[in-house]
Design an enzyme around this catalytic site. Structure first.
Site, PDB file in Angstrom:
ATOM      1  N   ASN A 193      94.017  30.476  26.815  1.00  0.00           N
ATOM      2  CA  ASN A 193      94.329  29.780  27.969  1.00  0.00           C
ATOM      3  C   ASN A 193      95.303  30.761  28.831  1.00  0.00           C
ATOM      4  O   ASN A 193      95.766  31.867  28.276  1.00  0.00           O
ATOM      5  CB  ASN A 193      94.685  28.202  27.582  1.00  0.00           C
ATOM      6  CG  ASN A 193      96.186  28.338  26.797  1.00  0.00           C
ATOM      7  OD1 ASN A 193      96.770  29.317  27.054  1.00  0.00           O
ATOM      8  ND2 ASN A 193      96.466  27.086  26.277  1.00  0.00           N
ATOM      9  N   ARG A 194      96.027  30.155  30.092  1.00  0.00           N
ATOM     10  CA  ARG A 194      96.659  30.949  30.678  1.00  0.00           C
ATOM     11  C   ARG A 194      98.146  31.350  30.184  1.00  0.00           C
ATOM     12  O   ARG A 194      98.418  32.498  30.011  1.00  0.00           O
ATOM     13  CB  ARG A 194      97.158  30.062  32.275  1.00  0.00           C
ATOM     14  CG  ARG A 194      95.972  29.964  32.866  1.00  0.00           C
ATOM     15  CD  ARG A 194      96.330  29.074  34.345  1.00  0.00           C
ATOM     16  NE  ARG A 194      96.774  28.033  33.951  1.00  0.00           N
ATOM     17  CZ  ARG A 194      96.731  26.777  34.844  1.00  0.00           C
ATOM     18  NH1 ARG A 194      96.128  27.364  35.976  1.00  0.00           N
ATOM     19  NH2 ARG A 194      97.093  25.806  34.483  1.00  0.00           N
ATOM     20  N   ALA A 195      98.694  30.414  29.346  1.00  0.00           N
ATOM     21  CA  ALA A 195     100.006  30.736  28.739  1.00  0.00           C
ATOM     22  C   ALA A 195      99.589  31.772  27.515  1.00  0.00           C
ATOM     23  O   ALA A 195     100.458  32.760  27.127  1.00  0.00           O
ATOM     24  CB  ALA A 195     100.583  29.581  28.108  1.00  0.00           C
ATOM     25  N   GLU A 196      98.593  31.513  26.869  1.00  0.00           N
ATOM     26  CA  GLU A 196      98.075  32.563  25.807  1.00  0.00           C
ATOM     27  C   GLU A 196      98.045  33.929  26.039  1.00  0.00           C
ATOM     28  O   GLU A 196      98.310  34.989  25.546  1.00  0.00           O
ATOM     29  CB  GLU A 196      97.078  32.160  24.871  1.00  0.00           C
ATOM     30  CG  GLU A 196      97.638  30.904  24.131  1.00  0.00           C
ATOM     31  CD  GLU A 196      96.228  29.740  23.810  1.00  0.00           C
ATOM     32  OE1 GLU A 196      96.448  28.780  23.133  1.00  0.00           O
ATOM     33  OE2 GLU A 196      95.297  30.221  24.088  1.00  0.00           O
ATOM     34  N   ASP A 261      89.338  23.335  22.868  1.00  0.00           N
ATOM     35  CA  ASP A 261      88.386  23.052  21.341  1.00  0.00           C
ATOM     36  C   ASP A 261      87.061  22.867  21.969  1.00  0.00           C
ATOM     37  O   ASP A 261      85.989  23.406  21.581  1.00  0.00           O
ATOM     38  CB  ASP A 261      88.949  21.897  20.617  1.00  0.00           C
ATOM     39  CG  ASP A 261      90.316  22.086  20.161  1.00  0.00           C
ATOM     40  OD1 ASP A 261      90.657  23.390  19.948  1.00  0.00           O
ATOM     41  OD2 ASP A 261      90.743  21.312  19.732  1.00  0.00           O
TER      42      ASP A 261
HETATM   43  N1  LIG Z   1      92.797  18.955  35.050  1.00  0.00           N
HETATM   44  C1  LIG Z   1      91.764  19.406  34.835  1.00  0.00           C
HETATM   45  N2  LIG Z   1      90.793  19.439  35.655  1.00  0.00           N
HETATM   46  C2  LIG Z   1      89.395  19.603  35.361  1.00  0.00           C
HETATM   47  N3  LIG Z   1      89.043  20.229  34.372  1.00  0.00           N
HETATM   48  C3  LIG Z   1      90.319  20.655  33.501  1.00  0.00           C
HETATM   49  C4  LIG Z   1      91.520  20.276  33.397  1.00  0.00           C
HETATM   50  N4  LIG Z   1      92.302  20.681  32.441  1.00  0.00           N
HETATM   51  C5  LIG Z   1      91.389  21.364  31.936  1.00  0.00           C
HETATM   52  N5  LIG Z   1      89.894  21.444  32.291  1.00  0.00           N
HETATM   53  C6  LIG Z   1      88.867  22.012  31.655  1.00  0.00           C
HETATM   54  O1  LIG Z   1      89.192  22.484  30.506  1.00  0.00           O
HETATM   55  C7  LIG Z   1      89.129  23.919  30.315  1.00  0.00           C
HETATM   56  C8  LIG Z   1      90.257  24.208  29.097  1.00  0.00           C
HETATM   57  O2  LIG Z   1      91.505  23.884  29.527  1.00  0.00           O
HETATM   58  P1  LIG Z   1      92.552  24.645  29.424  1.00  0.00           P
HETATM   59  O3  LIG Z   1      92.717  25.917  29.970  1.00  0.00           O
HETATM   60  O4  LIG Z   1      94.032  23.718  29.517  1.00  0.00           O
HETATM   61  O5  LIG Z   1      92.633  24.896  27.777  1.00  0.00           O
HETATM   62  P2  LIG Z   1      93.652  24.667  26.522  1.00  0.00           P
HETATM   63  O6  LIG Z   1      94.949  25.002  27.025  1.00  0.00           O
HETATM   64  O7  LIG Z   1      93.316  25.616  25.329  1.00  0.00           O
HETATM   65  O8  LIG Z   1      93.640  23.260  26.151  1.00  0.00           O
HETATM   66  P3  LIG Z   1      94.045  22.606  24.741  1.00  0.00           P
HETATM   67  O9  LIG Z   1      94.875  23.517  24.054  1.00  0.00           O
HETATM   68  O10 LIG Z   1      94.850  21.394  24.916  1.00  0.00           O
HETATM   69  O11 LIG Z   1      92.770  22.549  23.818  1.00  0.00           O
HETATM   70  C9  LIG Z   1      89.529  24.491  31.402  1.00  0.00           C
HETATM   71  O12 LIG Z   1      88.760  25.741  31.748  1.00  0.00           O
HETATM   72  C10 LIG Z   1      88.487  23.400  32.445  1.00  0.00           C
HETATM   73  O13 LIG Z   1      87.085  23.592  32.368  1.00  0.00           O
HETATM   74 MG   LIG Z   2      93.755  25.909  23.307  1.00  0.00          MG
END
Ligand SMILES: Nc1ncnc2c1ncn2[C@@H]1O[C@H](COP(=O)(O)OP(=O)(O)OP(=O)(O)O)[C@@H](O)[C@H]1O
Ligand SMILES: [Mg+2]
Length: 308
Positions: A193-196, A261
């Site tokens: 994800n963005r932070a990672e 996930d």
């Molecule tokens: N607010 C949102 N509105 C619409 N789609 C979202 C939103 N948040 C997440 N998503 C969808 O979920 C996907 C994964 O979200 P994110 O990038 O937050 O992953 P993540 O941080 O790994 O999530 P987590 O660790 O909680 O499982 C995004 O690419 C998008 O498709």
């Molecule tokens: Mg994740």
């Protein structure tokens, strides 16, 4: 869109599993012992988390799913096992008496989380080494491997797993954690994800800068693809051919936990049945859009995703 035959997909999920627990109750008085509320618990809920949530997402799409992990020989480990099996996941859990199953307990009163209590201990390297044999045994029976790294130590031998999978001709998807991505070298795709991603490539100043940094990391690690999930901004796929951006689904968001996930699970199932990266990423983005509209760590089903 016509659904591919996902029952043909055979997915092997390996990684850190955890149990997400919720205690709901009333907080109507302050404790005489300390200035904290007293919660009278009225209802409990438990859901599989981490790699276990990835596995149940694969199973919900109809894939034949096997989950390899290590848990404690405790009540939480037994409950986790029962929960994922009830959702159709085949489990190969090592019950290690020397560790506690990872549990994240939330105490919730009046729709508000009062406290989260975490229990976790890393499994020993010896136990994990014994899991490598299980991994090797399960490899021939799967089409793709998903390694779900939650940084709890369960994937100490991840580099060996990637080598074994490569040698067996199986594609490997990795959900990463931490700042040492050299552990993921040789994987097919990594899905930060963005932070990672920021933790390993630093802050980018614009899209062009992001693409340079992402592509440099992809090349350095020898990955076929890198998928950046960007929460409400959707996701971007980086490959040798260039970048592909997919916008997030516009819908009411209830709970984004576990969306990552769902992304890796759906993409893994798609690759397992021969769907290409671009189409697979679009489908994974739709699946994530469905789960963020549900409460808690949720799953998207084949019907919700394809309408039939
Ligand atoms: N607010 C949102 N509105 C619409 N789609 C979202 C939103 N948040 C997440 N998503 C969808 O979920 C996907 C994964 O979200 P994110 O990038 O937050 O992953 P993540 O941080 O790994 O999530 P987590 O660790 O909680 O499982 C995004 O690419 C998008 O498709
Ligand atoms: Mg994740």
């Amino acid at each position: 869109m016509k659904a591919p035959d996902m029952s043909r997909a055979r997915v092997l999920v390996v990684g850190d599993v955890m149990l997400d627990r919720y205690w709901f109750g009333d907080a109507s008085r302050i404790s005489p012992e300390a200035p904290v509320p007293v919660v009278l618990v009225q209802r409990e809920e438990a859901r599989p988390g981490g790699a276990a949530n990835v596995a149940r997402n694969c199973a919900a799409l109809g894939a034949s799913t096997q989950l390899l992990s290590v848990v404690g020989e405790d009540e939480a480990g037994a409950q986790l096992l029962e929960l994922v099996q009830a959702e159709g996941v085949r489990t190969s859990f090592h019950r290690d008496p020397s560790i506690r199953t990872t549990v994240k307990l939330r105490v919730v009163a009046r729709q508000q989380q009062l406290v989260r209590v975490d229990f976790e201990t890393s499994p020993s390297r010896e136990v994990l080494a014994s899991k490598l044999a299980d991994f090797q045994q399960a490899l021939p029976e799967c089409d793709v491997v998903i390694l779900s790294d939650y940084g709890k130590g369960g994937l100490a031998h991840i580099s060996s797993m990637i080598s074994l999978a490569n040698a067996a001709g199986k594609r490997v998807l990795v959900d990463p954690k931490g700042d040492d991505y050299s552990r993921y070298a040789g994987a097919t795709i990594v899905t930060p994800n963005r932070a990672e991603l920021l933790e390993v490539v630093g802050t980018w100043k614009d899209e062009a800068d992001l693409e340079r940094r992402a592509q440099a990391l992809r090349t350095e690690l020898g990955l076929e693809a890198l998928l950046l999930t960007r929460s409400d901004e959707g996701m971007t796929l980086f490959r040798a051919q260039g970048a592909l951006h997919v916008k997030a689904e516009e819908r009411e968001v209830y709970d984004v936990s576990g969306a990552g996930d769902t992304v890796i699970a759906a993409l893994g199932v798609m690759l397992a049945v021969g769907v290409g990266f671009e189409e697979g990423v679009k489908i994974a983005n739709r699946a994530a859009g469905i789960v963020v509209g549900k409460l808690g760590t949720a799953v998207a089903t084949r019907e919700e995703l394809f309408g039939h």
